[in-house]
Design an enzyme around this catalytic site. Sequence first.
Site, PDB file in Angstrom:
ATOM      1  N   HIS A  67      20.375 -14.908 -13.006  1.00  0.00           N
ATOM      2  CA  HIS A  67      18.914 -14.760 -12.991  1.00  0.00           C
ATOM      3  C   HIS A  67      18.436 -14.183 -11.653  1.00  0.00           C
ATOM      4  CE1 HIS A  67      17.525 -17.199 -16.590  1.00  0.00           C
ATOM      5  NE2 HIS A  67      18.838 -17.152 -16.670  1.00  0.00           N
ATOM      6  N   HIS A  68      17.361 -13.398 -11.746  1.00  0.00           N
ATOM      7  CA  HIS A  68      16.672 -12.867 -10.558  1.00  0.00           C
ATOM      8  C   HIS A  68      17.575 -12.041  -9.644  1.00  0.00           C
ATOM      9  CE1 HIS A  68      13.145 -14.989 -11.765  1.00  0.00           C
ATOM     10  NE2 HIS A  68      13.671 -16.176 -11.581  1.00  0.00           N
ATOM     11  N   HIS A 103      16.416 -21.246 -10.926  1.00  0.00           N
ATOM     12  CA  HIS A 103      16.291 -22.654 -11.304  1.00  0.00           C
ATOM     13  C   HIS A 103      17.663 -23.319 -11.396  1.00  0.00           C
ATOM     14  CE1 HIS A 103      12.241 -21.328 -13.160  1.00  0.00           C
ATOM     15  NE2 HIS A 103      12.208 -21.407 -11.845  1.00  0.00           N
ATOM     16  N   TYR A 152       2.926 -24.026 -11.623  1.00  0.00           N
ATOM     17  CA  TYR A 152       3.112 -23.227 -12.847  1.00  0.00           C
ATOM     18  C   TYR A 152       1.830 -23.257 -13.673  1.00  0.00           C
ATOM     19  CZ  TYR A 152       8.018 -22.674 -11.728  1.00  0.00           C
ATOM     20  OH  TYR A 152       9.182 -22.335 -11.096  1.00  0.00           O
ATOM     21  N   ASN A 176       6.239 -16.731  -6.693  1.00  0.00           N
ATOM     22  CA  ASN A 176       5.572 -15.757  -7.554  1.00  0.00           C
ATOM     23  C   ASN A 176       4.491 -16.407  -8.416  1.00  0.00           C
ATOM     24  OD1 ASN A 176       8.229 -16.747  -8.492  1.00  0.00           O
ATOM     25  ND2 ASN A 176       7.607 -15.860 -10.445  1.00  0.00           N
ATOM     26  N   HIS A 177       4.654 -17.693  -8.743  1.00  0.00           N
ATOM     27  CA  HIS A 177       3.642 -18.361  -9.570  1.00  0.00           C
ATOM     28  C   HIS A 177       2.353 -18.661  -8.812  1.00  0.00           C
ATOM     29  CE1 HIS A 177       5.658 -18.894 -13.417  1.00  0.00           C
ATOM     30  NE2 HIS A 177       6.769 -18.927 -12.700  1.00  0.00           N
ATOM     31  N   HIS A 184      13.206 -20.172  -6.589  1.00  0.00           N
ATOM     32  CA  HIS A 184      13.071 -19.084  -7.571  1.00  0.00           C
ATOM     33  C   HIS A 184      14.122 -19.153  -8.681  1.00  0.00           C
ATOM     34  CE1 HIS A 184      11.135 -15.518  -8.903  1.00  0.00           C
ATOM     35  NE2 HIS A 184      12.024 -14.638  -8.487  1.00  0.00           N
ATOM     36  N   ASP A 208       6.602 -21.925  -5.858  1.00  0.00           N
ATOM     37  CA  ASP A 208       6.416 -22.236  -7.271  1.00  0.00           C
ATOM     38  C   ASP A 208       6.086 -23.717  -7.441  1.00  0.00           C
ATOM     39  OD1 ASP A 208       6.669 -19.618  -7.991  1.00  0.00           O
ATOM     40  OD2 ASP A 208       8.560 -19.831  -9.064  1.00  0.00           O
ATOM     41  N   HIS A 229      10.888 -17.984  -0.802  1.00  0.00           N
ATOM     42  CA  HIS A 229      10.998 -18.285  -2.238  1.00  0.00           C
ATOM     43  C   HIS A 229      12.169 -17.553  -2.904  1.00  0.00           C
ATOM     44  CE1 HIS A 229       9.903 -19.765  -6.113  1.00  0.00           C
ATOM     45  NE2 HIS A 229       9.813 -18.538  -6.607  1.00  0.00           N
ATOM     46  N   ASP A 235      10.372 -24.901  -7.004  1.00  0.00           N
ATOM     47  CA  ASP A 235      10.097 -24.611  -8.413  1.00  0.00           C
ATOM     48  C   ASP A 235       9.827 -25.900  -9.182  1.00  0.00           C
ATOM     49  OD1 ASP A 235      12.005 -22.615  -7.130  1.00  0.00           O
ATOM     50  OD2 ASP A 235      11.207 -21.468  -8.787  1.00  0.00           O
TER      51      ASP A 235
HETATM   52 FE   LIG Z   1       9.813 -18.136  -8.740  1.00  0.00          FE
END
Ligand SMILES: [Fe+2]
Length: 286
Positions: A159-160, A191, A36, A66-67, A189, A33, A150, A6
């Site tokens: 998160h996530h 952070h 970005y 995902n980015h 993923h 990632d 990821h 990331d």
């Molecule tokens: Fe991500």
Amino acid sequence: MHYAGDLGQTEWTKSTLDHINKSNYDMLLLPGDLAYSYIFQILWDSFGHLVDPLASRRPWMVTQGNHEVEKIPLLHREPFTAYNARWRMPYEESGSDSNLYYSFDVAGVHVIMLGSYTDFGRESKQYKWLAWDLKKVNRKKTPWLVVLVHAPWYNSNAHHQGESESVDMKASMEDLLYQFRVDVIFGGHVHAYERFTRVYKDKHDKCGPIYITIGDGGNVEGLATEYIDPKPKISLFREANFGHGTLEVFNATHALWNWHKNDNDEAITSDSVWLTNLSLKSDCHV
Ligand SMILES: [Fe+2]
């Protein structure tokens, strides 16, 4: 081998890159990632310029996050157009049919890069390729077996949580990776940084992989600071801070994992643990 996920292209990213640059590493492994870019191609360009001083001198081996998907209706016929063009990995060499998953050997380690954002079910091409690749690993030649993905399969950050890429991919592939005694599974993923004990099916298991989240490279979205409380027993260390990790393989039996925070001098480690190889443990023989 250095690990940073990331990454993005912020002042935090520059700090991470400065730290990485200060050590004499063999290879950088990036679990997704990258730029970005939010589909703006100029941001893929600027990311390339930012990492070029490092990535032109050492192998940078990446997998997608995902980015990297970038599939906007009407604009893109296929996902991963920019990623596949700009970050082409040597996937054919490992018998893979896709830039989104592949493997290679480096200094006693067989590294498998998996794709969280392409099919991962048990009937998928990725799953079949993974089973075939794992069967071929010669633990005498490469005693260490490391996987990067990821979306992390274990995560006690708020998160996530509950995303299909984590939950369903884990349900599909965890048995296979356990069976072949994978030593470490790295994710990004989220952070932040987190290290788990050896885990299989949500419980400590002496023959299971260690899970490490290293999504703390420094992107524009900032840190994921909220955690599930109380901390699950299987999570041994967690902190929302920017940094990177290093894995030094000393021999067939021992490797040293360190997590370095950008706040500290490179020489200071904030989390440090000796890893012992799983395939050589008599009670965990493959
Ligand atoms: Fe991500």
